[in-house]
Design an enzyme around this catalytic site. Sequence first.
Site, PDB file in Angstrom:
ATOM      1  N   HIS A  83      39.938  34.820  40.013  1.00 46.88           N
ATOM      2  CA  HIS A  83      39.376  33.819  39.084  1.00 46.88           C
ATOM      3  C   HIS A  83      39.192  32.511  39.858  1.00 46.88           C
ATOM      4  O   HIS A  83      38.532  32.510  40.889  1.00 46.88           O
ATOM      5  CB  HIS A  83      40.323  33.709  37.876  1.00 46.88           C
ATOM      6  CG  HIS A  83      39.827  32.911  36.713  1.00 46.88           C
ATOM      7  ND1 HIS A  83      38.541  32.497  36.554  1.00 46.88           N
ATOM      8  CD2 HIS A  83      40.504  32.456  35.632  1.00 46.88           C
ATOM      9  CE1 HIS A  83      38.437  31.822  35.419  1.00 46.88           C
ATOM     10  NE2 HIS A  83      39.614  31.774  34.833  1.00 46.88           N
ATOM     11  N   HIS A 105      30.534  38.896  39.159  1.00 42.12           N
ATOM     12  CA  HIS A 105      30.961  38.157  37.966  1.00 42.12           C
ATOM     13  C   HIS A 105      30.971  39.107  36.774  1.00 42.12           C
ATOM     14  O   HIS A 105      30.125  39.987  36.666  1.00 42.12           O
ATOM     15  CB  HIS A 105      29.988  36.999  37.682  1.00 42.12           C
ATOM     16  CG  HIS A 105      30.554  35.963  36.768  1.00 42.12           C
ATOM     17  ND1 HIS A 105      30.537  36.100  35.407  1.00 42.12           N
ATOM     18  CD2 HIS A 105      31.181  34.793  37.036  1.00 42.12           C
ATOM     19  CE1 HIS A 105      31.116  35.041  34.868  1.00 42.12           C
ATOM     20  NE2 HIS A 105      31.521  34.233  35.831  1.00 42.12           N
ATOM     21  N   ASP A 138      32.115  30.077  42.875  1.00 43.51           N
ATOM     22  CA  ASP A 138      33.108  29.821  43.932  1.00 43.51           C
ATOM     23  C   ASP A 138      32.577  30.033  45.337  1.00 43.51           C
ATOM     24  O   ASP A 138      33.275  29.751  46.310  1.00 43.51           O
ATOM     25  CB  ASP A 138      34.315  30.745  43.715  1.00 43.51           C
ATOM     26  CG  ASP A 138      35.052  30.389  42.429  1.00 43.51           C
ATOM     27  OD1 ASP A 138      35.239  31.278  41.583  1.00 43.51           O
ATOM     28  OD2 ASP A 138      35.386  29.205  42.267  1.00 43.51           O
TER      29      ASP A 138
END
Length: 390
Positions: free
Chosen positions: A229, A268, A324
Amino acid sequence: GQPLATFDPGFVNTAVCHSSITYIDGEAGVLEYRGYPIADLAEHSTYLEVAYLLLHGELPNAAQLAQWELEVTEHRMLPDKLKTVLAGFPYDAHPMTILMASVAAFFSFYPDAQNFDDPDARYLNITRLIAKMPTLAAFAYRKGKAKPYINPDDSYGYCHNFLQMLFKQNERRYHADPRLIRAMEVLFILHADHEQNCSTNAVRSVASSGNDLFTSCSAGIGALHGPLHGGANEAVLKMLREIGSVDRVPEFIEGVKAGKTRMMGFGHRVYKNYDPRAKIIKKSVEDVFEVTGVNPLLRVALELEKHGLEDDYFVSRRLYPNVDFYSGLIYEALGFPPEMFTVLFAVPRTSGWAAQYQEFITDSEQKIVRPKQIYTGYQTRSYVPMEARD
Ligand code: SDX
């Protein structure tokens, strides 16, 4: 007899709530806060204006924004005794651990947060939390560096103040450069909310048993810390450093395809298209590198992305860069050590957690979170006395 329930690990196909805060279309790669496309907010808005939008559902007018900014500025300081909590941690404690423990500790300093049914108490504690996260993050960072704390400076806005609390003595270097302050603002806007992600689900779950904002958000920080995460931004830089150069990318890709490792920052649960936030961050990298100089690891990241977008392993699984993938390159260029990257995710996500907490608490449909299971253990059997055991 087994309960009537659909087996759905990770809630992949389960909607746990009605929400009007954030909308994602994973197929199209769309992200909107209260109906406003993320690209427009990144272009025109500020983090505190977005936090107001998430909390109130509308963009503030000039007077509302000025009042909100004043309230947040007034609550930037940490309770003095919290420094004793920070001092208790070993010098190399991970800042996310310090953040999680400190946000939980806030409840001891602000017990009125238990009156979450009172809108004024709820709003005061949401303001306290959003205001104090940068100070807490900066103090955790300075502690890790064994440097003295720098108090908030009320003459600076939210993001500039954050940078000066972290790097003051480098101020003359470039932390006051408006292009870097704007990059921080954009990153904070992009990270503010993301509907029912793992950490927001944790916040809602802990809130569901009747907890205050601080206790609930400390659970969110714990969930965000995981490398699958929010911890992914720290894991991406580690991955880029281990690959080291462009010519070692093919070997890494083979390792991923053999199932030996994952390409961190890729894939994702919802986006089966390019994460719109990653697109904006990728552009922001160029703006930041104009000021700080280019991080050579960018070339490795671009080569990885090229493989990821062309190789059938990734294409068939609809894996794309996520929020990210590029953010860590900016954080590193700004002078943050890798262990601070997820902290930089937690600070802005606090406004999303607060908005989601508020929505949960005021949602008459919501009940304590208690899912079912499919039992696969022993059938009923008799107790075995010790002498009869093998
Ligand atoms: C965030 O939910 C949110 O909204 C989160 C977030 C937010 O704003 O709150 O967007 C922030 O957490 C972004 C994601 C950061 N995590 C990473 O970058 C870690 C690497 N990515 C993955 O581990 C993964 O893609 C997840 C965790 C993000 C999503 O996991 P899913 O939806 O449970 O998918 P999965 O693990 O079931 O993978 C499906 C397939 C598998 O292959 P098969 O078993 O079908 O052969 O895709 C593969 C996985 O092995 N896969 C990857 C991969 N991600 C998935 N293979 C290689 N590299 C990857 N990154």
